[in-house]
Design an enzyme around this catalytic site. Structure first.
Site, mmCIF file in Angstrom:
data_model
loop_
_atom_site.group_PDB
_atom_site.id
_atom_site.type_symbol
_atom_site.label_atom_id
_atom_site.label_comp_id
_atom_site.label_asym_id
_atom_site.label_seq_id
_atom_site.Cartn_x
_atom_site.Cartn_y
_atom_site.Cartn_z
ATOM 1 C CG HIS A 57 -0.450 0.037 2.537
ATOM 2 N ND1 HIS A 57 0.347 -0.957 3.063
ATOM 3 C CD2 HIS A 57 -0.561 0.975 3.515
ATOM 4 C CE1 HIS A 57 0.673 -0.642 4.303
ATOM 5 N NE2 HIS A 57 0.149 0.535 4.609
ATOM 6 C CG HIS A 59 0.012 4.217 4.819
ATOM 7 N ND1 HIS A 59 -0.664 3.437 5.735
ATOM 8 C CD2 HIS A 59 -0.863 5.180 4.403
ATOM 9 C CE1 HIS A 59 -1.905 3.906 5.872
ATOM 10 N NE2 HIS A 59 -2.048 4.950 5.078
ATOM 11 C CG ASP A 61 4.778 2.828 7.462
ATOM 12 O OD1 ASP A 61 3.851 3.346 6.802
ATOM 13 O OD2 ASP A 61 4.586 1.904 8.286
ATOM 14 C CG HIS A 62 3.870 -0.013 4.303
ATOM 15 N ND1 HIS A 62 3.911 -1.331 4.692
ATOM 16 C CD2 HIS A 62 3.464 0.680 5.393
ATOM 17 C CE1 HIS A 62 3.534 -1.420 5.970
ATOM 18 N NE2 HIS A 62 3.260 -0.218 6.409
ATOM 19 C CG HIS A 115 -4.037 -0.035 6.772
ATOM 20 N ND1 HIS A 115 -3.990 0.540 8.018
ATOM 21 C CD2 HIS A 115 -2.858 0.288 6.171
ATOM 22 C CE1 HIS A 115 -2.836 1.185 8.159
ATOM 23 N NE2 HIS A 115 -2.129 1.053 7.046
ATOM 24 C CG ASP A 134 0.535 -1.532 7.803
ATOM 25 O OD1 ASP A 134 1.444 -2.337 8.082
ATOM 26 O OD2 ASP A 134 0.703 -0.294 7.787
ATOM 27 C CG HIS A 172 3.792 -1.876 11.631
ATOM 28 N ND1 HIS A 172 4.537 -0.732 11.811
ATOM 29 C CD2 HIS A 172 3.101 -1.684 10.471
ATOM 30 C CE1 HIS A 172 4.300 0.122 10.824
ATOM 31 N NE2 HIS A 172 3.428 -0.433 9.984
#
Ligand code: ZN
Ligand code: FE
Length: 255
Positions: A57, A59, A61-62, A115, A134, A172
């Site tokens: 996805h 985000h 942090d991805h 998400h 996530d 995570h």
């Protein structure tokens, strides 16, 4: 066919980086890009060349390290069609049922909105591995930033249908907090209590709780149990899995 090798390592504050390596072809995919420098260093240490990035996805942090890793390796980047506008680095856009090939390793794309609206999961059925981003966490699930409880419950049911021995790579390390919450909504669940004790022991030694397995999650993770009559009654929504899921998620947001 040699078995795929997965290298798991921490990134940023509580993310995990994953390198999936095919010993036959020498190809390596990095699943999401939380931290480009760290991922490149881990690949180097392993003697692996990153040839692909698989995004779950958009985000940061991805997908935030996509461009930096591609600049160094020239790798191909694949990810969700539904988020192509938010992941400008994609070379190929994926939808439900698409296949991604890494040497002899074949992954299937499963759409799991909730998400984020376009979130996808990579399932490697021959090796029973799933990279779930996530969507699903050990004893938890992702926050509903862009989806409804009904959507997320449908997404999680797709993952719950994977075989027991599927190794689940969540993005995570949230498990200790998830366990404390899960026990608050499902305190009499013996499978959960045993699982939570294991989590406490591992975290006391700073050991990772990722990956997990579907066999461990199915009976213990409250977000996979919204159709359990006992949990439904406890949440005040007998016979209603979506309302139960929504209630559990809402309680987690406020825990
Ligand atoms: Zn995310
Ligand atoms: Fe994340």
């Amino acid at each position: 066919m040699a078995r795929p090798v997965v290298h798991v390592f921490p990134c940023l504050k509580d993310n995990y980086g994953f390198l999936l390596h095919d010993p036959d072809s020498g190809e390596t995919a990095c699943i999401d890009t939380p931290e480009a420098d760290r991922i490149l260093a881990e690949a180097e240490r392993k003697g692996w060349r990153i040839t692909q990035i698989w995004n779950t996805h958009w985000h940061p942090d991805h997908a935030g390290g996509n461009a930096a890793i591609k600049a160094v390796t020239g790798c191909t980047i694949v990810g969700p069609k539904g988020e192509a506008d938010r992941i400008p680095t994609l070379d190929r856009q994926l939808v439900e049922g698409d296949e991604v090939q890494l040497g002899s390793i074949r992954a299937q794309v499963i759409e799991t909105p909730g998400h984020t609206s376009g979130h996808i999961v990579y399932n490697v059925p021959e090796s029973h591995l799933a990279f779930v981003g996530d969507t699903l966490f050990a004893l938890g699930c992702g926050r509903l930033f862009e989806g409804t409880p009904a959507q997320m419950w449908t997404s999680l049911q797709k993952l719950r249908a994977l075989p027991d021995d599927t190794t689940i790579f969540c993005a995570h390390e949230y498990t200790a907090a998830n366990a404390a919450f899960a026990l608050s909504v499902d305190p009499e669940n013996a499978a959960l209590r045993a699982y939570a004790e294991g989590v406490t022991a591992k975290r006391a030694k700073s050991m990772p709780t990722v990956p997990t397995t579907m066999a461990a999650e199915r009976p213990a993770n409250p977000f996979l149990r919204a159709d359990d009559p006992g949990l439904q009654a406890a949440m005040g929504h007998p016979g209603d899995a979506v309302a139960t899921f929504a209630e559990v998620r809402e309680r987690k947001n406020n825990f």
